[in-house]
Design a protein around this motif. Sequence first.
Motif, PDB file in Angstrom:
ATOM      1  N   GLY A  79       0.912  -1.335  -0.105  1.00 29.48           N
ATOM      2  CA  GLY A  79       0.118   0.057   0.033  1.00 29.48           C
ATOM      3  C   GLY A  79       0.922   1.115   0.053  1.00 29.48           C
ATOM      4  O   GLY A  79       0.412   2.215  -0.708  1.00 29.48           O
ATOM      5  N   TYR A  80       1.915   1.251   1.046  1.00 30.23           N
ATOM      6  CA  TYR A  80       2.758   2.487   0.904  1.00 30.23           C
ATOM      7  C   TYR A  80       3.314   2.601  -0.584  1.00 30.23           C
ATOM      8  O   TYR A  80       3.568   3.636  -1.086  1.00 30.23           O
ATOM      9  CB  TYR A  80       3.858   2.246   1.872  1.00 30.23           C
ATOM     10  N   ALA A  81       3.894   1.446  -1.195  1.00 31.59           N
ATOM     11  CA  ALA A  81       4.529   1.631  -2.664  1.00 31.59           C
ATOM     12  C   ALA A  81       3.429   2.260  -3.526  1.00 31.59           C
ATOM     13  O   ALA A  81       3.782   2.996  -4.230  1.00 31.59           O
ATOM     14  CB  ALA A  81       4.855   0.133  -3.159  1.00 31.59           C
ATOM     15  N   ARG A  82       2.254   1.511  -3.491  1.00 33.17           N
ATOM     16  CA  ARG A  82       1.356   2.206  -4.673  1.00 33.17           C
ATOM     17  C   ARG A  82       1.038   3.885  -4.275  1.00 33.17           C
ATOM     18  O   ARG A  82       1.246   4.483  -5.368  1.00 33.17           O
ATOM     19  CB  ARG A  82      -0.046   1.460  -4.384  1.00 33.17           C
ATOM     20  N   THR A  83       0.966   4.143  -3.098  1.00 33.40           N
ATOM     21  CA  THR A  83       0.712   5.645  -2.845  1.00 33.40           C
ATOM     22  C   THR A  83       1.931   6.460  -3.543  1.00 33.40           C
ATOM     23  O   THR A  83       1.837   7.424  -4.114  1.00 33.40           O
ATOM     24  CB  THR A  83       0.482   5.901  -1.302  1.00 33.40           C
TER      25      THR A  83
END
Length: 395
Positions: free
Chosen positions: A94-98
């Motif tokens: 999720g951190y990476a997507r954002t």
Amino acid sequence: MSTTDRQAPLRILQGCDTFSPDVNGAARFAERLSAGLVQRGHDVHVVAPSKRHSQHGSFVETIEGEQMTVHRWASWRWYPHDWLRFVLPWRARGYARTLLDRVRPDVIHIQSHIVIGRALAIEGAKRGIRIVATNHVMPENVLDFTLLPEKAKRLFVRWGWNAADRVLRLASAVTTPTRRAADFLERNTHRRGVRPVSCGLRASDYTADLTPRTANTLVFVGRVTLEKEIDVILRAIPRLDADLDVHFTVVGDGDQRKHLEKLAADLGISDRVEFTGRVSDAELRAHLTSASVFTIASIAELQSIATMEAMASGLPIVAANAMALPHLVHDGENGYLFQAGNDRELASCITRVLRQTPEEYLRMQRASLEAVTVHDIDRTLDTFEELYRGEADAR
């Protein structure tokens, strides 16, 4: 001016599971690479674990004298280890997507396949972003901190290499610091065409003292951990002739320090061994400049930046004949290799260096200085710029 100098700057995202303030080879490489890329005009972003759990966000940090954006992801301390922190895997994606949707990098360079690197590689591949991967990790090196029984350790190693395989296949190019490390990676994964690219250093940052030594001092620089096998060096010291009056300086800190201090006391050499703990870069370089011999008994080096730093400081090297160290130490030229774990042979090699004539010792010093020139950081930067742009693929 090279071709890459004339091209437009890139937005580069470095994914690092270990980074400043950690002290280890992978972190040091990522720091120097990132700073060098900033100096060349690129827009560098770094993803790294937070320094404490409550820290999460993007910060402008000064790394190796250069300012860059460091995105710190909330992480947790791994208590069996003395400093290791990790991002929760189920949050990393999720951190990476954002972050990728916000930063939109031209290329992602992951420094490991574990948590941060894995998340960035998976999400970056979905977006068609070019991925370059550098491997600094051997699952075997993590075993000392897992608290697992022996059978489970073997399963862990197999799982670790399978996990690496799944991530590395997403990369357009895979590198590792030496040819031997590249061969090791290819034997343990399905990845082929792994490129050896030195971690590099700027030799001019180090000072060589080419005058005759008035004292015999061994020095080791690095993490004071089990795989470094510093105990082998300690056991070699009592085997040395008393008239050599050898002292040993361990520059660095780690979970094995108290055990090694006790071992030095048991061997009766505490008065000749100094554990400095963590030191500044200036102090580290001073220890190297003033020493007589750099000694390393590690069996798990994929390159060893510390050994290259010692070579740039004009030191003869006595090293274990294991993993990538023979790439740096040419037996009889800039030092000697000994059988890993053999403290008797280590003592013999140290004696051979310290018994040399001043002319022979100077020859070894000059050989170290000459051998380290091929590891110049600018060569490393040139290579990664080509990999980032896909120019090396075309050739």
